[in-house]
Write an enzyme that holds these catalytic residues in place. Structure first.
Site, PDB file in Angstrom:
ATOM      1  N   ASP A   1      59.751  40.424  88.040  1.00 25.14           N
ATOM      2  CA  ASP A   1      58.678  41.215  87.793  1.00 25.14           C
ATOM      3  C   ASP A   1      59.554  42.641  87.660  1.00 25.14           C
ATOM      4  O   ASP A   1      60.076  43.137  88.196  1.00 25.14           O
ATOM      5  CB  ASP A   1      57.525  40.949  89.478  1.00 25.14           C
ATOM      6  CG  ASP A   1      56.074  41.169  88.560  1.00 25.14           C
ATOM      7  OD1 ASP A   1      55.102  41.187  89.010  1.00 25.14           O
ATOM      8  OD2 ASP A   1      55.706  41.979  87.270  1.00 25.14           O
TER       9      ASP A   1
HETATM   10  C1  GLC Z   1      53.027  43.641  87.106  1.00 24.67           C
HETATM   11  C2  GLC Z   1      52.357  42.244  87.329  1.00 24.67           C
HETATM   12  C3  GLC Z   1      52.903  41.463  86.030  1.00 24.67           C
HETATM   13  C4  GLC Z   1      52.772  41.808  84.866  1.00 24.67           C
HETATM   14  C5  GLC Z   1      53.710  42.964  85.150  1.00 24.67           C
HETATM   15  C6  GLC Z   1      54.458  43.910  83.294  1.00 24.67           C
HETATM   16  O1  GLC Z   1      53.240  44.591  88.347  1.00 24.67           O
HETATM   17  O2  GLC Z   1      52.719  42.081  88.327  1.00 24.67           O
HETATM   18  O3  GLC Z   1      51.796  40.542  86.323  1.00 24.67           O
HETATM   19  O4  GLC Z   1      52.669  40.336  83.595  1.00 24.67           O
HETATM   20  O5  GLC Z   1      53.285  44.112  85.906  1.00 24.67           O
HETATM   21  O6  GLC Z   1      53.080  44.298  83.398  1.00 24.67           O
END
Ligand code: GLC
Length: 718
Positions: free
Chosen positions: A261
Site C-alpha cells: 500500500d
Molecule cells: C491508499 C489506500 C489503498 C489505495 C492506495 C492507492 O492509501 O489504502 O486502498 O489503493 O492508497 O491509492
C-alpha cells in the site's frame, strides 16, 4: 515479448525501478523538464525515474498516452509503464459503493457493474484497478466499511469473485483490466474502528473470517494482491513472511504480483518494526512483495543488501518477471496504450446503458428500514417538500474516481422528473458536515416548505467525505442540526420520510419515532436520485438487505451476527439479567440485523424442514422452507440459510450464512426454497490447526434475516 531475454539485458537499477511505483506527478517533468518536486522529495534520480515500472493517480486517456510516450522516450529498454488506479465502484459512471452492492445480495449484478467500470477504465488508460477491497467489516465506526461488502465471509467471497470476474473477464478482452484484491489482510479488524489502527486477531479468526474473501479472489484468478498497512500477529503485512510468502504464495499458490500500500514499506519504521529504509527493503523482499508503492526503499537499498549477501539476485529476478509477465499478458509491449481512447471515453462515459446499470444497482441496494404505510407515495401527491443537506447533491460516495457529483441525479431532480405535476419545493435545511449545528434561518426555510406539503422527504446522513479512507467516526449518528431539522419538520408535517445517505451503518435510534419511514440509499452513485424517486413512488420495490448490522448504539460496536454464544448468554431483558453477557443500558442485539430489510409487501416463512437428520461424510441432505407473500404487492424475498456447529474443538459462532436465494413472489404467492447441505459447508479451522470437519450436531436456520431462531438439527457422521 521474450521477457526472460529482456530481463537478461536489465541492470540492477532498471530491475529495481520496475519494482517501484510512483504517482503520475512524479513522472511528469517540471517546467524545466527536470525531476518534479514530489520526485525530488523522494530523492529519485532521472535514471531511476526513466525506468520506473508503474504509476498511479493519473486521469484519462490523454494523460496516460502522454506519460507513456514520455516514459518510452527516456527508458533505454522501452519497457511500457503499467497504469493503476482506484476504480472501486466505477470510473466516471459511478455505481453504488461496494457496501451498498453487498446489500443487493446479487453477485451477477456486482459482476455486471464491475465489468462496466472496467470498460470505462480501459478506455481511460487504466491497466490495473486497486480493487476489489474485500476486508471483512464488523465495526461501523471504521471509515472504510463503505469499500467492502460487509460483515459476512460467505457474501464477501461471492462478491469478491464477482468483482474479479467483472474487472478481468478472461484478461484477453479489449476492455478487461487487471484487478488487485486488497488489503491483505484483516485491515477491517482495526481496533476501535479507527483507520490504520492496530489489528490483533487470532489465526482461527483470520482463517475462518478474514482470509476467505481474499482467497476467493485468488481462486477467481486475480492478477495482483495489495498488502495492508496493519500488523498481523505483531508484524506489518508489508514485511510479513508468514502472511505473504507462507499463506498467500505457498499455501494458496499465488505466484503473481504483490504490491504494497501507499508508502507502507517505510511505515514499518513508524510501526517500530524496522530500523531503517534498508531494513524495510529487506523485510519487504523477504516477505514476498514485488512492487513498492510511493517509497524508494528497494531502489536505494537492495543493491547494498545484495552486496552483503542478504538478498539474492534470484529474488529480484522473480519479482521483475512477475511484473513483466503482466505487461506481456496485457499486450503492452506490442501496444503500450492498450485500449486508451479519448473517442471511446466520450462514447462510454455516462452513456445511457451505463446509467441504467447504475440505476438498477442503486434500486436493488437500497434498504427499507421502517415504513408505517406512508410509502409508496402516490403519483397524485399534490405537494412534496424535499429537504436536507443531501436532497440536491449527487451522492457518489468516497473513492468515486473520475465521477463528478454534478453529473449524478439528485433526489430533488428525480422526484421532479417522476411527478412533474406535483408541487415540489426544496430547502437545504442545514449544513452538510457532521458537526453542523442548527441554523435558525435554514431551519425556518425548511419548516416553511414542509408546512405547505402533504409529505416531507428528508435527505440526511453522511456526505461522501464522512466515510472512506482516514474517515473513521467515534459517533455514528446524524448531526445535531439534522436531528433538529427532523423534529421541526415533524411539528408541521405529519408525513416524514427519511432517506439516509451513508457509507457505514448509522445509529438512527434518535429519530426512529419521528419518521414515518426510513430507508438507506447508502452512497448510491450517478443514478442515486432517480433510483430513490422510483423507490419512493413504488415504481420498483425494495429488495436490498443489510450486509452489516445496524447498531442500537455506537457502544455496541463492533457488532456482527456471527458472534460466539459466550458462557453466560443474555437470555431475557437486559435490564434484569445480572451476571450475564449484557450491557446495563442497551440490548445486545443490533437495531437491525444482518440480512434485514423491508419491502412494499410482507413475507412469512415456515419452520424449516430437513430431508434427513444425519449427514454422512461425502453425502448431502436438504433443508427447505416455504416463503409466502402475504401482502398486496409483488416483491422479492431473500431467503437466508445459516448453520451452527453446536459443539466443536474450537467454539463456533451462533450461526454462519451458508446460502441465500432471492425469490420473486406475486401477491399471495408462496414458494418452497430448498438448500442442499454438504460436508464442505461445515469445514472450519479446528483445534488441530487445519481446515476439517468434525462429527456432531448442527442446527440449520432458514429465515428472512440473521435474527431467525427457528432451526432443525442434523448430525454429521461417518
Ligand atoms: C491508499 C489506500 C489503498 C489505495 C492506495 C492507492 O492509501 O489504502 O486502498 O489503493 O492508497 O491509492
Amino acid at each position: 515479448m521474450d521477457i526472460k531475454q529482456l530481463l537478461s539485458k536489465m541492470t540492477l537499477e532498471q530491475k529495481l525501478a520496475q519494482m517501484s511505483q510512483f504517482n503520475a506527478i512524479c513522472l511528469m517533468p517540471d517546467s524545466q523538464g527536470g525531476v518534479t518536486g514530489p520526485a525530488r522529495s523522494l530523492d529519485l534520480t532521472e535514471s531511476e525515474l526513466a525506468a520506473v515500472g508503474s504509476t498511479l493517480n493519473f486521469i484519462g486517456a490523454e494523460e496516460m498516452i502522454k506519460i507513456q510516450d514520455m516514459h518510452l522516450a527516456q527508458d533505454p529498454l522501452k519497457i511500457p509503464l503499467l497504469f493503476m488506479q482506484d476504480v472501486v465502484h466505477g470510473y466516471r459512471t459511478i455505481y453504488p459503493i461496494p457496501l451498498a452492492m453487498g446489500a443487493t445480495f446479487d453477485p451477477d449484478l456486482m459482476q455486471e457493474c464491475a465489468s462496466m467500470a472496467a470498460k470505462e477504465s480501459a478506455v481511460a488508460g487504466v491497466n490495473v484497478t486497486f480493487g476489489p477491497m474485500v476486508d471483512l467489516c464488523r465495526d461501523a465506526r471504521w471509515g472504510r466499511n463503505m469499500e467492502s461488502t460487509g460483515e459476512d465471509p460467505y457474501l464477501n467471497c461471492l462478491m469478491s469473485a464477482a468483482q474479479v470476474k467483472g474487472f478481468q473477464g478472461d484478461m484477453t478482452g479489449k476492455y478487461d483490466i487487471a484487478a488487485c484484491v486488497k488489503h491483505f489482510a484483516a485491515y477491517g479488524g482495526a481496533e476501535a474502528g479507527r483507520d490504520y489502527n492496530t489489528v490483533d486477531v487470532s489465526e482461527r479468526n483470520l482463517r475462518d473470517y478474514y482470509f476467505p474473501a481474499y482467497k476467493a479472489a485468488v481462486d477467481a484468478g486475480v492478477e495482483m494482491v495489495m498488502t495492508s498497512f496493519n500488523l498481523i500477529n505483531g508484524v506489518p503485512s508489508s514485511g510479513n513472511k508468514w502472511l505473504v510468502d507462507g499463506v498467500l504464495r505457498k499455501e494458496w499458490g499465488f505466484d503473481k504480483i504483490v504490491i504494497s500500500d501507499y508508502n507502507a514499506f517505510r511505515e514499518m519504521k513508524v510501526h517500530g518494526y524496522c530500523e531503517s529504509d534498508k531494513d524495510c527493503a529487506y523485510r519487504a523482499i523477504e516477505g514476498g512483495s514485488d512492487i513498492e508503492m510511493m517509497s524508494p526503499c528497494y531502489l536505494k537499498h537492495i543493491p547494498a543488501l545484495i552486496e552483503e549477501g542478504k538478498v539474492s539476485m534470484e529474488q529480484i529476478d522473480k519479482a521483475v518477471l512477475r511484473i513483466l509477465e503482466l505487461k506481456n499478458k496485457m499486450g503492452l509491449f506490442e501496444n503500450p496504450y492498450r485500449s486508451a481512447s479519448v473517442e471511446e471515453q466520450n462514447k462510454f462515459f455516462l452513456c445511457d446503458e451505463h446509467r441504467d446499470i447504475c440505476r438498477k444497482a442503486a434500486e436493488k441496494a437500497a434498504v427499507l428500514l421502517k415504513n408505517d404505510g406512508v410509502l409508496p407515495l402516490c403519483d397524485k401527491t399534490k405537494s412534496i417538500a424535499v429537504i436536507g443537506p443531501f436532497a440536491n447533491v449527487g451522492m457518489i460516495g468516497f473513492w468515486s474516481c473520475a465521477g463528478k457529483e454534478e453529473e449524478a441525479t439528485t433526489v430533488l431532480q428525480g422526484i421532479k422528473k417522476l411527478v412533474p405535476n406535483a408541487k415540489v419545493e426544496y430547502a437545504e435545511g442545514c449544513d452538510k458536515d457532521d458537526v453542523a449545528t442548527p441554523c435558525d434561518e435554514m431551519i425556518a426555510k425548511a419548516v416553511e416548505v414542509a408546512k405547505n406539503a402533504s409529505v416531507a422527504v428528508l435527505c440526511l446522513g453522511e456526505h461522501r467525505t464522512m466515510a472512506g479512507e482516514g474517515n473513521s467516526r467515534s459517533c455514528i449518528g446524524i448531526s445535531e442540526a439534522q436531528k433538529t431539522l427532523i423534529k421541526k419538520v415533524k411539528e408541521v408535517c405529519d408525513k416524514v420520510v427519511v432517506v439516509l445517505f451513508n457509507g457505514r451503518p448509522l445509529v438512527i435510534t434518535d429519530f426512529m419515532d419521528d419518521a414515518n419511514a426510513i430507508l438507506t440509499m447508502w452512497q448510491p452513485g450517478t443514478e442515486g436520485g432517480s433510483a430513490c424517486a422510483n423507490l419512493l413512488f413504488g415504481k420498483t420495490n425494495f429488495e436490498g438487505r443489510l450486509p452489516m448490522s445496524f447498531p442500537y448504539t455506537v457502544g455496541q460496536c463492533p457488532i456482527y451476527y456471527n458472534n460466539m454464544r459466550t458462557g453466560r448468554p443474555l437470555k431475557r431483558d437486559f435490564k434484569t439479567s445480572g451476571y450475564t453477557s449484557r450491557y446495563m443500558d442497551a440490548p445486545n442485539a443490533p437495531l437491525f440485523p444482518f440480512g434485514y430489510g423491508l419491502s412494499y409487501t410482507n413475507f412469512e416463512i415456515s419452520e424449516p424442514q430437513i430431508s434427513a437428520t444425519s449427514l454422512k461424510r461425502g453425502g448431502a441432505i436438504k433443508v427447505s422452507a416455504t416463503v409466502k407473500n402475504t401482502g398486496k404487492e409483488d416483491g422479492v424475498a431473500l431467503v437466508q440459510m445459516y448453520i451452527n456447529d453446536c459443539v466443536a474443538s474450537l467454539v463456533r459462532p451462533v450461526k454462519e450464512m451458508k446460502g441465500f436465494e432471492k425469490v420473486s413472489l406475486r401477491a399471495g404467492e408462496e414458494k418452497t426454497v430448498e438448500f442442499t447441505i454438504t460436508e464442505d459447508m461445515l469445514i472450519f479451522w479446528s483445534a488441530n490447526g487445519k481446515f476439517e470437519t468434525e462429527n456432531g450436531d448442527f442446527a440449520v436456520f432458514v429465515g428472512l434475516d440473521a435474527s431467525e431462531n427457528r432451526s432443525v438439527k442434523f448430525t454429521l457422521c461417518d
